[in-house]
Design an enzyme around this catalytic site. Structure first.
Site, PDB file in Angstrom:
ATOM      1  N   GLY A  71      -2.699   0.766  -8.330  1.00 30.25           N
ATOM      2  CA  GLY A  71      -4.025   0.384  -7.879  1.00 30.25           C
ATOM      3  C   GLY A  71      -4.334  -1.087  -7.989  1.00 30.25           C
ATOM      4  O   GLY A  71      -3.604  -1.860  -8.603  1.00 30.25           O
ATOM      5  N   GLU A  72      -5.426  -1.463  -7.326  1.00 27.18           N
ATOM      6  CA  GLU A  72      -5.893  -2.846  -7.338  1.00 27.18           C
ATOM      7  C   GLU A  72      -7.111  -2.897  -8.277  1.00 27.18           C
ATOM      8  O   GLU A  72      -8.197  -2.424  -7.920  1.00 27.18           O
ATOM      9  CB  GLU A  72      -6.266  -3.256  -5.903  1.00 27.18           C
ATOM     10  CG  GLU A  72      -7.032  -4.558  -5.799  1.00 27.18           C
ATOM     11  CD  GLU A  72      -6.408  -5.713  -6.579  1.00 27.18           C
ATOM     12  OE1 GLU A  72      -5.261  -6.091  -6.314  1.00 27.18           O
ATOM     13  OE2 GLU A  72      -7.105  -6.244  -7.478  1.00 27.18           O
ATOM     14  N   CYS A 112       0.697  -3.061   0.434  1.00 28.18           N
ATOM     15  CA  CYS A 112       1.695  -4.119   0.392  1.00 28.18           C
ATOM     16  C   CYS A 112       3.031  -3.498   0.786  1.00 28.18           C
ATOM     17  O   CYS A 112       3.376  -2.400   0.327  1.00 28.18           O
ATOM     18  CB  CYS A 112       1.740  -4.752  -0.988  1.00 28.18           C
ATOM     19  SG  CYS A 112       0.132  -5.405  -1.471  1.00 28.18           S
ATOM     20  N   CYS A 146       1.265  -0.882 -19.554  1.00 28.26           N
ATOM     21  CA  CYS A 146       0.890  -1.162 -18.174  1.00 28.26           C
ATOM     22  C   CYS A 146      -0.004  -0.017 -17.694  1.00 28.26           C
ATOM     23  O   CYS A 146       0.435   1.125 -17.610  1.00 28.26           O
ATOM     24  CB  CYS A 146       2.175  -1.262 -17.353  1.00 28.26           C
ATOM     25  SG  CYS A 146       1.891  -1.557 -15.615  1.00 28.26           S
ATOM     26  N   ASN A 201      12.063  -4.192  -6.919  1.00 29.29           N
ATOM     27  CA  ASN A 201      12.522  -2.884  -7.397  1.00 29.29           C
ATOM     28  C   ASN A 201      12.493  -1.905  -6.240  1.00 29.29           C
ATOM     29  O   ASN A 201      11.418  -1.600  -5.721  1.00 29.29           O
ATOM     30  CB  ASN A 201      11.611  -2.381  -8.521  1.00 29.29           C
ATOM     31  CG  ASN A 201      11.765  -3.215  -9.772  1.00 29.29           C
ATOM     32  OD1 ASN A 201      12.870  -3.424 -10.256  1.00 29.29           O
ATOM     33  ND2 ASN A 201      10.660  -3.726 -10.285  1.00 29.29           N
ATOM     34  N   SER A 246      -0.732 -11.882  -7.460  1.00 29.09           N
ATOM     35  CA  SER A 246       0.465 -11.486  -6.700  1.00 29.09           C
ATOM     36  C   SER A 246       0.539 -12.340  -5.446  1.00 29.09           C
ATOM     37  O   SER A 246      -0.078 -12.023  -4.440  1.00 29.09           O
ATOM     38  CB  SER A 246       0.360 -10.006  -6.333  1.00 29.09           C
ATOM     39  OG  SER A 246       0.356  -9.230  -7.508  1.00 29.09           O
ATOM     40  N   LEU A 247       1.286 -13.405  -5.521  1.00 28.72           N
ATOM     41  CA  LEU A 247       1.329 -14.358  -4.409  1.00 28.72           C
ATOM     42  C   LEU A 247       2.402 -13.957  -3.387  1.00 28.72           C
ATOM     43  O   LEU A 247       2.095 -13.708  -2.235  1.00 28.72           O
ATOM     44  CB  LEU A 247       1.570 -15.761  -4.961  1.00 28.72           C
ATOM     45  CG  LEU A 247       1.280 -16.906  -4.009  1.00 28.72           C
ATOM     46  CD1 LEU A 247      -0.168 -16.898  -3.546  1.00 28.72           C
ATOM     47  CD2 LEU A 247       1.608 -18.241  -4.666  1.00 28.72           C
ATOM     48  N   HIS A 248       3.626 -13.947  -3.781  1.00 27.97           N
ATOM     49  CA  HIS A 248       4.761 -13.400  -3.021  1.00 27.97           C
ATOM     50  C   HIS A 248       5.158 -14.143  -1.752  1.00 27.97           C
ATOM     51  O   HIS A 248       6.201 -13.836  -1.169  1.00 27.97           O
ATOM     52  CB  HIS A 248       4.537 -11.931  -2.646  1.00 27.97           C
ATOM     53  CG  HIS A 248       4.195 -11.042  -3.806  1.00 27.97           C
ATOM     54  ND1 HIS A 248       4.812 -11.122  -5.024  1.00 27.97           N
ATOM     55  CD2 HIS A 248       3.274 -10.041  -3.931  1.00 27.97           C
ATOM     56  CE1 HIS A 248       4.306 -10.214  -5.836  1.00 27.97           C
ATOM     57  NE2 HIS A 248       3.360  -9.560  -5.208  1.00 27.97           N
ATOM     58  N   CYS A 284       8.020  -2.262 -12.029  1.00 24.97           N
ATOM     59  CA  CYS A 284       6.925  -2.759 -11.188  1.00 24.97           C
ATOM     60  C   CYS A 284       7.024  -2.218  -9.773  1.00 24.97           C
ATOM     61  O   CYS A 284       8.058  -2.335  -9.134  1.00 24.97           O
ATOM     62  CB  CYS A 284       7.022  -4.276 -11.025  1.00 24.97           C
ATOM     63  SG  CYS A 284       6.515  -5.165 -12.432  1.00 24.97           S
ATOM     64  N   CYS A 321      -3.720   3.452  -3.858  1.00 25.32           N
ATOM     65  CA  CYS A 321      -4.229   2.091  -3.615  1.00 25.32           C
ATOM     66  C   CYS A 321      -4.667   1.999  -2.160  1.00 25.32           C
ATOM     67  O   CYS A 321      -4.011   2.553  -1.281  1.00 25.32           O
ATOM     68  CB  CYS A 321      -3.126   1.065  -3.894  1.00 25.32           C
ATOM     69  SG  CYS A 321      -3.719  -0.643  -3.902  1.00 25.32           S
ATOM     70  N   SER A 337      -3.842  -8.080 -13.107  1.00 28.54           N
ATOM     71  CA  SER A 337      -3.087  -8.535 -11.941  1.00 28.54           C
ATOM     72  C   SER A 337      -3.802  -8.125 -10.669  1.00 28.54           C
ATOM     73  O   SER A 337      -4.193  -6.975 -10.497  1.00 28.54           O
ATOM     74  CB  SER A 337      -1.686  -7.908 -11.973  1.00 28.54           C
ATOM     75  OG  SER A 337      -0.985  -8.218 -10.786  1.00 28.54           O
TER      76      SER A 337
HETATM   77  N1  SAH Z   1      -2.483  -4.191  -7.449  1.00 31.72           N
HETATM   78  C1  SAH Z   1      -2.214  -5.224  -8.355  1.00 31.72           C
HETATM   79  C2  SAH Z   1      -1.567  -4.754  -9.643  1.00 31.72           C
HETATM   80  C3  SAH Z   1      -0.498  -3.718  -9.556  1.00 31.72           C
HETATM   81  S1  SAH Z   1       1.051  -4.156  -8.885  1.00 31.72           S
HETATM   82  C4  SAH Z   1      -1.393  -6.302  -7.717  1.00 31.72           C
HETATM   83  O1  SAH Z   1      -0.897  -6.079  -6.602  1.00 31.72           O
HETATM   84  O2  SAH Z   1      -1.269  -7.367  -8.303  1.00 31.72           O
HETATM   85  C5  SAH Z   1       1.829  -5.127 -10.193  1.00 31.72           C
HETATM   86  C6  SAH Z   1       2.864  -6.128  -9.655  1.00 31.72           C
HETATM   87  O3  SAH Z   1       4.044  -5.465  -9.193  1.00 31.72           O
HETATM   88  C7  SAH Z   1       2.333  -6.940  -8.489  1.00 31.72           C
HETATM   89  O4  SAH Z   1       2.679  -8.291  -8.614  1.00 31.72           O
HETATM   90  C8  SAH Z   1       3.065  -6.317  -7.338  1.00 31.72           C
HETATM   91  O5  SAH Z   1       3.105  -7.164  -6.242  1.00 31.72           O
HETATM   92  C9  SAH Z   1       4.413  -6.020  -7.937  1.00 31.72           C
HETATM   93  N2  SAH Z   1       5.217  -5.082  -7.173  1.00 31.72           N
HETATM   94  C10 SAH Z   1       4.786  -4.099  -6.357  1.00 31.72           C
HETATM   95  N3  SAH Z   1       5.836  -3.430  -5.838  1.00 31.72           N
HETATM   96  C11 SAH Z   1       6.951  -3.997  -6.328  1.00 31.72           C
HETATM   97  C12 SAH Z   1       8.343  -3.720  -6.201  1.00 31.72           C
HETATM   98  N4  SAH Z   1       8.775  -2.714  -5.461  1.00 31.72           N
HETATM   99  N5  SAH Z   1       9.218  -4.494  -6.873  1.00 31.72           N
HETATM  100  C13 SAH Z   1       8.770  -5.481  -7.679  1.00 31.72           C
HETATM  101  N6  SAH Z   1       7.468  -5.778  -7.862  1.00 31.72           N
HETATM  102  C14 SAH Z   1       6.561  -5.052  -7.192  1.00 31.72           C
HETATM  103 FE1  SF4 Z   2      -1.812  -1.967  -4.263  1.00 34.93          FE
HETATM  104 FE2  SF4 Z   2      -0.821  -3.891  -5.882  1.00 34.93          FE
HETATM  105 FE3  SF4 Z   2       0.801  -2.105  -4.708  1.00 34.93          FE
HETATM  106 FE4  SF4 Z   2      -0.394  -3.995  -3.243  1.00 34.93          FE
HETATM  107  S1  SF4 Z   2       1.123  -4.315  -4.867  1.00 34.93           S
HETATM  108  S2  SF4 Z   2      -0.207  -1.817  -2.705  1.00 34.93           S
HETATM  109  S3  SF4 Z   2      -2.380  -4.148  -4.264  1.00 34.93           S
HETATM  110  S4  SF4 Z   2      -0.753  -1.660  -6.200  1.00 34.93           S
END
Ligand code: SAH
Ligand code: SF4
Length: 406
Positions: free
Chosen positions: A219-220, A167, A156, A350, A273-275, A393, A163, A251
């Site tokens: 990061g994104e 989020c 990963c 997490n 990352s829909l959520h 994650c 970032c 992602s």
């Molecule tokens: N920035 C990108 C890639 C990195 S995050 C993105 O947001 O997709 C990788 C994944 O981990 C994303 O789906 C993100 O939403 C998820 N994620 C972030 N924080 C999390 C957490 N605390 N618990 C579980 N998943 C999380």
């Molecule tokens: Fe950045 Fe991805 Fe975390 Fe959102 S979930 S803050 S885009 S790293």
């Protein structure tokens, strides 16, 4: 059933954005705007304090040009490429097909290095987290997640230090963006992880310990598209690391115009990352949704090339207790993604110090998964890995992230 939940059972509201009517024209202008905005986060030049140029991270063309600059012919680039990316050499003296005087000359002008490994932690479940320190003192983390049963695993990688997006559930999001990582810093994370397992020369074919790359670290990646793309082109090059694009998953939180670009140019797997299934909730969880709402993100997924040849798109859905984990939301989700070759990755939240949410109960996750599954989408629940070392994650965050001496 409350009115709110009943409302979810209808197709979620899709606000009209005039921009989305002409994705092609709008995309180019949007991409130019994004590039201009992130320009100030560009990585520093890949050079040592002594002026020697780092070769790791250069494209083949750039490598030819760099060698041409010291009067070396193009075929040298092919040789050196092989040593760097196939053999994993970090020293010109190891490049035995190159005569000693030339090795010496190369080392006067160039380096072949990895980011410094500032710390390594291995979890009780064998997940290994690396803290990398780059030339300017900035830091980012990568995680190697071995498969439990087979001799393979995912690396990963981080694409940025911090970032710009924030989020609500993500630890990295609490760290302001310091800067984008350069191609050498991105591919270097992978190469350093390979060093740690001694997996050189690059294995031919698919049987490898470090068998997949997921761009899911800090990061994104689509806010650092050019550098990420350059790094992935190096990784996919058949005369080096040679990882297939099917083994790479990018992602994104939904940077719509760059999703189109990544699909057209790289063809790697896409994870989104829909959520959330309503803009109201997604606006809150993934603030980028205010710019690129759910409807636009889903349309970009439908346009994504792999979606048309049945390579599945992954929808990531973090399970937040009482926030987005109801049965009604599961049903709304399957309606939203109907017709897209997709799987839904359910990620139990997490936690991290000070995080504002709780993880959904196993029962809620099970019920959600069942509904998604019954609609024909595979819905694996992502087992948290490396939680004990904050490697799961969304747990990555570097304390320092500051330039040395700063
Ligand atoms: N920035 C990108 C890639 C990195 S995050 C993105 O947001 O997709 C990788 C994944 O981990 C994303 O789906 C993100 O939403 C998820 N994620 C972030 N924080 C999390 C957490 N605390 N618990 C579980 N998943 C999380
Ligand atoms: Fe950045 Fe991805 Fe975390 Fe959102 S979930 S803050 S885009 S790293």
């Amino acid at each position: 059933m409350s009115a709110e939940v009943a409302a979810l059972d209808r197709v979620p509201a899709r606000p009209q954005t005039p921009a989305a009517d002409t994705p092609a024209d709008w995309g180019e202008a949007e991409r130019a705007r994004i590039r201009a905005k992130i320009a100030r986060f560009a990585p520093p030049p890949a050079k040592g304090p002594d002026g020697r140029v780092e070769l790791v991270g250069l494209s083949r063309e750039e490598l030819v040009a760099a060698l041409g600059g010291i009067g070396e012919p193009a075929f040298r680039a092919k040789q050196i490429w092989h040593w760097i990316y196939h053999q994993g050499a970090t020293d010109f003296a190891r490049m035995s097909t190159i005569a000693k005087p030339l090795q010496q000359k190369l080392s006067e002008h160039f380096t072949v290095t990895r980011p410094e490994v500032a710390a390594v932690q291995t979890s009780t479940d064998s997940t290994r987290k690396f803290l990398f320190r780059f030339r300017d003192g900035r830091e980012a983390e990568s995680v190697y997640i071995p498969d439990r049963e087979e001799d393979r695993g995912a690396v990963c990688l981080s694409s940025q230090v911090g970032c710009t997006l924030s989020c609500r559930f993500c630890h990295t999001g609490t760290q302001v963006l310091a800067r984008n990582l350069g191609p050498g810093e991105i591919v270097g994370q992978f190469m350093a992880a390979r060093d740690s397992y001694g997996e050189w020369p690059s294995p031919k074919g698919e049987a490898r310990l470090l068998s997949t790359i997921v761009l899911m670290g800090m990061g994104e990646p689509l806010y650092n598209y050019d550098n990420v793309a350059a790094a992935m082109r190096i990784v996919m090059d058949g005369e080096g690391i040679g990882l297939s694009r099917r083994r790479i998953t990018l992602s994104t939180s939904g940077v719509v115009p760059m999703m189109d670009r990544a699909g057209a140019e790289l063809g790697v797997n896409l994870a989104v990352s829909l959520h959330a299934v309503t803009d109201e909730l997604r606006d809150e969880l993934v603030p980028l949704n205010r710019k690129y709402p759910i409807k636009d993100v889903i349309e970009a997924c439908r346009r994504y090339p792999s979606a048309s040849n049945a390579r599945r798109i992954t929808f990531e859905y973090v399970m937040l207790k009482g926030v987005n984990d109801s049965a009604a939301e599961a049903r709304a989700l399957v309606r939203l993604i109907a017709g897209i070759p997709a799987k839904v990755n359910l990620i139990p939240f997490n936690p991290w110090p000070g995080s504002p949410y709780e993880t959904s109960t196993p029962a809620a996750i099970g019920r959600f998964a069942e509904i998604v599954n019954a609609a024909g989408f595979s819905s694996p629940v992502r087992t948290p890995r490396g939680r004990d070392i904050l490697a799961a994650c969304g747990q990555l965050r570097t304390a320092a992230g500051k330039p040395s001496g700063g």
